[in-house]
Design a protein around this motif. Structure first.
Motif, PDB file in Angstrom:
ATOM      1  N   ASP A  29       0.838  -1.201   0.000  1.00  0.00           N
ATOM      2  CA  ASP A  29       0.000   0.000   0.000  1.00  0.00           C
ATOM      3  C   ASP A  29       0.873   1.251   0.000  1.00  0.00           C
ATOM      4  O   ASP A  29       1.140   1.855   1.035  1.00  0.00           O
ATOM      5  N   PHE A  30       1.349   1.627  -1.192  1.00  0.00           N
ATOM      6  CA  PHE A  30       2.157   2.827  -1.383  1.00  0.00           C
ATOM      7  C   PHE A  30       1.888   3.355  -2.783  1.00  0.00           C
ATOM      8  O   PHE A  30       1.429   2.623  -3.657  1.00  0.00           O
ATOM      9  N   GLY A  31       2.136   4.652  -2.969  1.00  0.00           N
ATOM     10  CA  GLY A  31       1.875   5.207  -4.289  1.00  0.00           C
ATOM     11  C   GLY A  31       2.375   6.627  -4.442  1.00  0.00           C
ATOM     12  O   GLY A  31       3.015   7.190  -3.556  1.00  0.00           O
ATOM     13  N   THR A  32       2.014   7.197  -5.588  1.00  0.00           N
ATOM     14  CA  THR A  32       2.389   8.558  -5.947  1.00  0.00           C
ATOM     15  C   THR A  32       1.151   9.293  -6.425  1.00  0.00           C
ATOM     16  O   THR A  32       0.325   8.726  -7.148  1.00  0.00           O
ATOM     17  N   GLY A  33       1.030  10.537  -6.003  1.00  0.00           N
ATOM     18  CA  GLY A  33      -0.105  11.355  -6.427  1.00  0.00           C
ATOM     19  C   GLY A  33       0.354  12.658  -7.037  1.00  0.00           C
ATOM     20  O   GLY A  33       1.499  13.084  -6.849  1.00  0.00           O
ATOM     21  N   ILE A  34      -0.555  13.271  -7.775  1.00  0.00           N
ATOM     22  CA  ILE A  34      -0.318  14.600  -8.323  1.00  0.00           C
ATOM     23  C   ILE A  34      -1.488  15.474  -7.887  1.00  0.00           C
ATOM     24  O   ILE A  34      -2.640  15.037  -7.940  1.00  0.00           O
ATOM     25  N   ALA A  35      -1.182  16.673  -7.405  1.00  0.00           N
ATOM     26  CA  ALA A  35      -2.219  17.526  -6.823  1.00  0.00           C
ATOM     27  C   ALA A  35      -2.100  18.951  -7.336  1.00  0.00           C
ATOM     28  O   ALA A  35      -1.017  19.418  -7.691  1.00  0.00           O
ATOM     29  N   ALA A  36      -3.241  19.629  -7.341  1.00  0.00           N
ATOM     30  CA  ALA A  36      -3.303  21.053  -7.678  1.00  0.00           C
ATOM     31  C   ALA A  36      -3.958  21.786  -6.514  1.00  0.00           C
ATOM     32  O   ALA A  36      -5.021  21.375  -6.042  1.00  0.00           O
ATOM     33  N   PHE A  37      -3.317  22.861  -6.050  1.00  0.00           N
ATOM     34  CA  PHE A  37      -3.818  23.668  -4.946  1.00  0.00           C
ATOM     35  C   PHE A  37      -4.545  24.897  -5.479  1.00  0.00           C
ATOM     36  O   PHE A  37      -4.120  25.496  -6.462  1.00  0.00           O
ATOM     37  N   LYS A  38      -5.625  25.270  -4.779  1.00  0.00           N
ATOM     38  CA  LYS A  38      -6.324  26.526  -5.068  1.00  0.00           C
ATOM     39  C   LYS A  38      -7.076  26.932  -3.811  1.00  0.00           C
ATOM     40  O   LYS A  38      -7.239  26.137  -2.889  1.00  0.00           O
TER      41      LYS A  38
ATOM     42  N   TRP B  35      -7.061  27.051   1.575  1.00  0.00           N
ATOM     43  CA  TRP B  35      -6.364  26.269   0.569  1.00  0.00           C
ATOM     44  C   TRP B  35      -6.999  24.888   0.469  1.00  0.00           C
ATOM     45  O   TRP B  35      -7.339  24.278   1.477  1.00  0.00           O
ATOM     46  N   THR B  36      -7.190  24.431  -0.740  1.00  0.00           N
ATOM     47  CA  THR B  36      -7.692  23.085  -1.013  1.00  0.00           C
ATOM     48  C   THR B  36      -6.776  22.452  -2.063  1.00  0.00           C
ATOM     49  O   THR B  36      -6.064  23.152  -2.784  1.00  0.00           O
ATOM     50  N   PHE B  37      -6.785  21.133  -2.108  1.00  0.00           N
ATOM     51  CA  PHE B  37      -6.122  20.458  -3.219  1.00  0.00           C
ATOM     52  C   PHE B  37      -6.902  19.221  -3.619  1.00  0.00           C
ATOM     53  O   PHE B  37      -7.612  18.628  -2.825  1.00  0.00           O
ATOM     54  N   ARG B  38      -6.778  18.900  -4.890  1.00  0.00           N
ATOM     55  CA  ARG B  38      -7.341  17.666  -5.450  1.00  0.00           C
ATOM     56  C   ARG B  38      -6.158  16.822  -5.884  1.00  0.00           C
ATOM     57  O   ARG B  38      -5.291  17.289  -6.630  1.00  0.00           O
ATOM     58  N   LYS B  39      -6.118  15.598  -5.384  1.00  0.00           N
ATOM     59  CA  LYS B  39      -4.995  14.709  -5.688  1.00  0.00           C
ATOM     60  C   LYS B  39      -5.499  13.456  -6.400  1.00  0.00           C
ATOM     61  O   LYS B  39      -6.428  12.807  -5.920  1.00  0.00           O
ATOM     62  N   PHE B  40      -4.898  13.126  -7.532  1.00  0.00           N
ATOM     63  CA  PHE B  40      -5.083  11.841  -8.188  1.00  0.00           C
ATOM     64  C   PHE B  40      -3.886  10.990  -7.801  1.00  0.00           C
ATOM     65  O   PHE B  40      -2.750  11.476  -7.813  1.00  0.00           O
ATOM     66  N   TYR B  41      -4.112   9.733  -7.424  1.00  0.00           N
ATOM     67  CA  TYR B  41      -2.985   8.879  -7.047  1.00  0.00           C
ATOM     68  C   TYR B  41      -3.028   7.532  -7.752  1.00  0.00           C
ATOM     69  O   TYR B  41      -4.072   7.069  -8.206  1.00  0.00           O
ATOM     70  N   PHE B  42      -1.840   6.917  -7.844  1.00  0.00           N
ATOM     71  CA  PHE B  42      -1.647   5.608  -8.445  1.00  0.00           C
ATOM     72  C   PHE B  42      -0.831   4.755  -7.482  1.00  0.00           C
ATOM     73  O   PHE B  42       0.195   5.214  -6.964  1.00  0.00           O
ATOM     74  N   GLU B  43      -1.305   3.558  -7.215  1.00  0.00           N
ATOM     75  CA  GLU B  43      -0.606   2.589  -6.373  1.00  0.00           C
ATOM     76  C   GLU B  43      -0.325   1.351  -7.241  1.00  0.00           C
ATOM     77  O   GLU B  43      -1.235   0.558  -7.481  1.00  0.00           O
TER      78      GLU B  43
END
Length: 140
Positions: A99-108, A115-123
């Motif tokens: 159970d590990f992965g990498t995500g990409i997020a955008a802050f606004k 501040w909020t962010f939306r993160k898509f991740y892949f494991e």
């Protein structure tokens, strides 16, 4: 061709200083294998590894009934790459869950100025591969 290059160059914007996204965030997520979940993300700026628009963070995601994922984030402007993993004693690397992965997020900022962010991740190793999305809002 020169016109195209000029338009491309003007579309790039670089911040002189990084925004500090440190804080505690309340999150809701949707995991492809596990379904809906909630959690809390804590981000802490590492100023000694941050320069101009590039910032480094310690990252922790606490998901009730799953565990505490630790990791790090590399931020440029308002975009971040985030790595997270359950510690070995909770079944990560070499354990049963992977159970590990990498995500990409955008802050606004939201309508309340938080501040909020939306993160898509892949494991890649979790249950044959997994993805998900989290939406997180920094606590006031």
């Amino acid at each position: 061709m020169k016109k195209c290059i000029a338009v491309l160059a003007m579309s790039w914007s670089f911040q002189a200083c990084a925004v500090d996204f440190s804080g505690v965030y309340d999150c809701t997520g949707q995991d492809a294998h596990e379904g809906a979940y909630t959690g809390t993300v804590t981000m802490k700026l590492r100023p000694e590894h941050s320069h101009a628009a590039d910032a480094s963070y310690d990252f922790q995601l606490d998901v009730p009934n799953y565990g505490v994922y630790t990791g790090h984030a590399a931020v440029h402007g308002h975009h971040a790459a985030m790595h997270f993993a359950l510690p070995a004693e909770q079944g990560e690397y070499g354990g049963k869950t992977h159970d590990f992965g990498t995500g990409i997020a955008a802050f606004k900022k939201n309508a309340k100025g938080q501040w909020t962010f939306r993160k898509f991740y892949f494991e890649p190793g979790f249950k044959g591969g997994n993805t998900g999305v989290e939406v997180c809002t920094r606590q006031a």
